[in-house]
Scaffold this motif. Structure first.
Motif, PDB file in Angstrom:
ATOM      1  N   ILE A 192      93.883 -26.962 -64.919  1.00  0.00           N
ATOM      2  CA  ILE A 192      92.871 -27.931 -65.336  1.00  0.00           C
ATOM      3  C   ILE A 192      92.344 -28.711 -64.140  1.00  0.00           C
ATOM      4  O   ILE A 192      93.016 -28.856 -63.125  1.00  0.00           O
ATOM      5  N   ASP A 193      91.141 -29.201 -64.295  1.00  0.00           N
ATOM      6  CA  ASP A 193      90.563 -30.102 -63.306  1.00  0.00           C
ATOM      7  C   ASP A 193      91.272 -31.446 -63.459  1.00  0.00           C
ATOM      8  O   ASP A 193      91.329 -31.989 -64.569  1.00  0.00           O
ATOM      9  N   PRO A 194      91.831 -31.993 -62.374  1.00  0.00           N
ATOM     10  CA  PRO A 194      92.592 -33.238 -62.498  1.00  0.00           C
ATOM     11  C   PRO A 194      91.773 -34.438 -62.980  1.00  0.00           C
ATOM     12  O   PRO A 194      92.327 -35.366 -63.554  1.00  0.00           O
ATOM     13  N   GLU A 195      90.481 -34.410 -62.777  1.00  0.00           N
ATOM     14  CA  GLU A 195      89.648 -35.542 -63.188  1.00  0.00           C
ATOM     15  C   GLU A 195      89.143 -35.397 -64.621  1.00  0.00           C
ATOM     16  O   GLU A 195      89.235 -36.328 -65.410  1.00  0.00           O
ATOM     17  N   THR A 196      88.607 -34.217 -64.947  1.00  0.00           N
ATOM     18  CA  THR A 196      88.022 -34.025 -66.280  1.00  0.00           C
ATOM     19  C   THR A 196      89.049 -33.558 -67.311  1.00  0.00           C
ATOM     20  O   THR A 196      88.787 -33.620 -68.498  1.00  0.00           O
ATOM     21  N   ARG A 197      90.183 -33.053 -66.841  1.00  0.00           N
ATOM     22  CA  ARG A 197      91.236 -32.505 -67.711  1.00  0.00           C
ATOM     23  C   ARG A 197      90.760 -31.288 -68.507  1.00  0.00           C
ATOM     24  O   ARG A 197      91.312 -30.948 -69.526  1.00  0.00           O
ATOM     25  N   GLN A 198      89.731 -30.625 -67.992  1.00  0.00           N
ATOM     26  CA  GLN A 198      89.196 -29.426 -68.627  1.00  0.00           C
ATOM     27  C   GLN A 198      89.668 -28.179 -67.873  1.00  0.00           C
ATOM     28  O   GLN A 198      89.899 -28.241 -66.658  1.00  0.00           O
ATOM     29  N   PRO A 199      89.814 -27.045 -68.577  1.00  0.00           N
ATOM     30  CA  PRO A 199      90.212 -25.806 -67.887  1.00  0.00           C
ATOM     31  C   PRO A 199      89.245 -25.460 -66.769  1.00  0.00           C
ATOM     32  O   PRO A 199      88.026 -25.629 -66.913  1.00  0.00           O
ATOM     33  N   THR A 200      89.820 -25.013 -65.667  1.00  0.00           N
ATOM     34  CA  THR A 200      89.008 -24.647 -64.514  1.00  0.00           C
ATOM     35  C   THR A 200      89.607 -23.394 -63.873  1.00  0.00           C
ATOM     36  O   THR A 200      90.834 -23.229 -63.858  1.00  0.00           O
ATOM     37  N   PRO A 201      88.782 -22.500 -63.345  1.00  0.00           N
ATOM     38  CA  PRO A 201      89.305 -21.275 -62.736  1.00  0.00           C
ATOM     39  C   PRO A 201      90.265 -21.583 -61.586  1.00  0.00           C
ATOM     40  O   PRO A 201      90.053 -22.513 -60.807  1.00  0.00           O
ATOM     41  N   HIS A 202      91.326 -20.794 -61.504  1.00  0.00           N
ATOM     42  CA  HIS A 202      92.304 -20.984 -60.430  1.00  0.00           C
ATOM     43  C   HIS A 202      92.051 -20.050 -59.256  1.00  0.00           C
ATOM     44  O   HIS A 202      92.585 -20.256 -58.178  1.00  0.00           O
ATOM     45  N   GLY A 203      91.234 -19.006 -59.444  1.00  0.00           N
ATOM     46  CA  GLY A 203      90.821 -18.146 -58.346  1.00  0.00           C
ATOM     47  C   GLY A 203      91.825 -17.092 -57.914  1.00  0.00           C
ATOM     48  O   GLY A 203      91.663 -16.492 -56.846  1.00  0.00           O
ATOM     49  N   LYS A 204      92.876 -16.838 -58.691  1.00  0.00           N
ATOM     50  CA  LYS A 204      93.884 -15.832 -58.320  1.00  0.00           C
ATOM     51  C   LYS A 204      93.793 -14.624 -59.253  1.00  0.00           C
ATOM     52  O   LYS A 204      93.357 -14.735 -60.398  1.00  0.00           O
ATOM     53  N   THR A 205      94.240 -13.482 -58.736  1.00  0.00           N
ATOM     54  CA  THR A 205      94.324 -12.261 -59.539  1.00  0.00           C
ATOM     55  C   THR A 205      95.790 -11.837 -59.659  1.00  0.00           C
ATOM     56  O   THR A 205      96.636 -12.280 -58.882  1.00  0.00           O
ATOM     57  N   LYS A 206      96.071 -10.988 -60.618  1.00  0.00           N
ATOM     58  CA  LYS A 206      97.438 -10.490 -60.794  1.00  0.00           C
ATOM     59  C   LYS A 206      97.905  -9.774 -59.534  1.00  0.00           C
ATOM     60  O   LYS A 206      99.047  -9.921 -59.107  1.00  0.00           O
ATOM     61  N   GLU A 207      97.018  -9.017 -58.919  1.00  0.00           N
ATOM     62  CA  GLU A 207      97.367  -8.283 -57.696  1.00  0.00           C
ATOM     63  C   GLU A 207      97.772  -9.242 -56.580  1.00  0.00           C
ATOM     64  O   GLU A 207      98.732  -8.994 -55.855  1.00  0.00           O
ATOM     65  N   GLN A 208      97.059 -10.331 -56.435  1.00  0.00           N
ATOM     66  CA  GLN A 208      97.412 -11.328 -55.420  1.00  0.00           C
ATOM     67  C   GLN A 208      98.780 -11.930 -55.698  1.00  0.00           C
ATOM     68  O   GLN A 208      99.579 -12.128 -54.787  1.00  0.00           O
ATOM     69  N   LEU A 209      99.065 -12.209 -56.953  1.00  0.00           N
ATOM     70  CA  LEU A 209     100.331 -12.839 -57.305  1.00  0.00           C
ATOM     71  C   LEU A 209     101.484 -11.851 -57.246  1.00  0.00           C
ATOM     72  O   LEU A 209     102.610 -12.232 -56.939  1.00  0.00           O
ATOM     73  N   ASP A 210     101.216 -10.573 -57.513  1.00  0.00           N
ATOM     74  CA  ASP A 210     102.260  -9.550 -57.398  1.00  0.00           C
ATOM     75  C   ASP A 210     102.696  -9.362 -55.954  1.00  0.00           C
ATOM     76  O   ASP A 210     103.811  -8.941 -55.673  1.00  0.00           O
TER      77      ASP A 210
END
Length: 130
Positions: A106-124
């Protein structure tokens, strides 16, 4: 699955029957999964959206060391789903599993969902801890 942390079962963690209280282990799972997700995404603005099937397999008792295995299950645009396995460090018996723990970035100011910019491949490709 990476087993990244451990906890010692203390007297205040027990239920009336003398085994690890289910609510305590769920608290630990949520905390451990948050830490894992936060480290994976490099972000601290995450909220727990969902915890799926919880399966208790065996008990833990005072003095037992339990360890938490965590892995990325899936990655969404704003979310990350984690699987957690809790087992006895010494016997390797599974104590509890939680499949499908979903965190939303979430966006810390609006508390709304926001893209995190990661893919499963990056995290694997996330390196193993030292």
């Amino acid at each position: 699955m990476r087993f990244l942390s451990r906890r010692l079962v203390m007297p205040n963690d027990l239920n009336f029957a003398g085994s690890l209280f289910g609510g305590r282990i769920l608290e630990w799972i949520d905390e451990e999964a948050y830490i894992f997700a936060s480290c994976q995404l490099g972000a601290k603005s995450l909220v727990t959206k969902h915890i799926g099937a919880i399966t208790f397999e065996t008990s833990a008792f005072q003095g037992d060391v339990v360890e938490f295995g965590l892995q990325v299950k899936s990655v969404g645009r704003t979310s990350l789903a984690i699987t957690c396995l809790v087992r006895n460090k010494h016997t390797k018996q599974n104590i509890c599993s939680a499949d499908d723990i979903v965190f939303v970035h979430i966006d810390p100011e609006t508390r709304q969902p926001t893209p995190h910019g990661k893919t499963k491949e990056q995290l694997d490709d996330f390196p193993e801890p030292l």
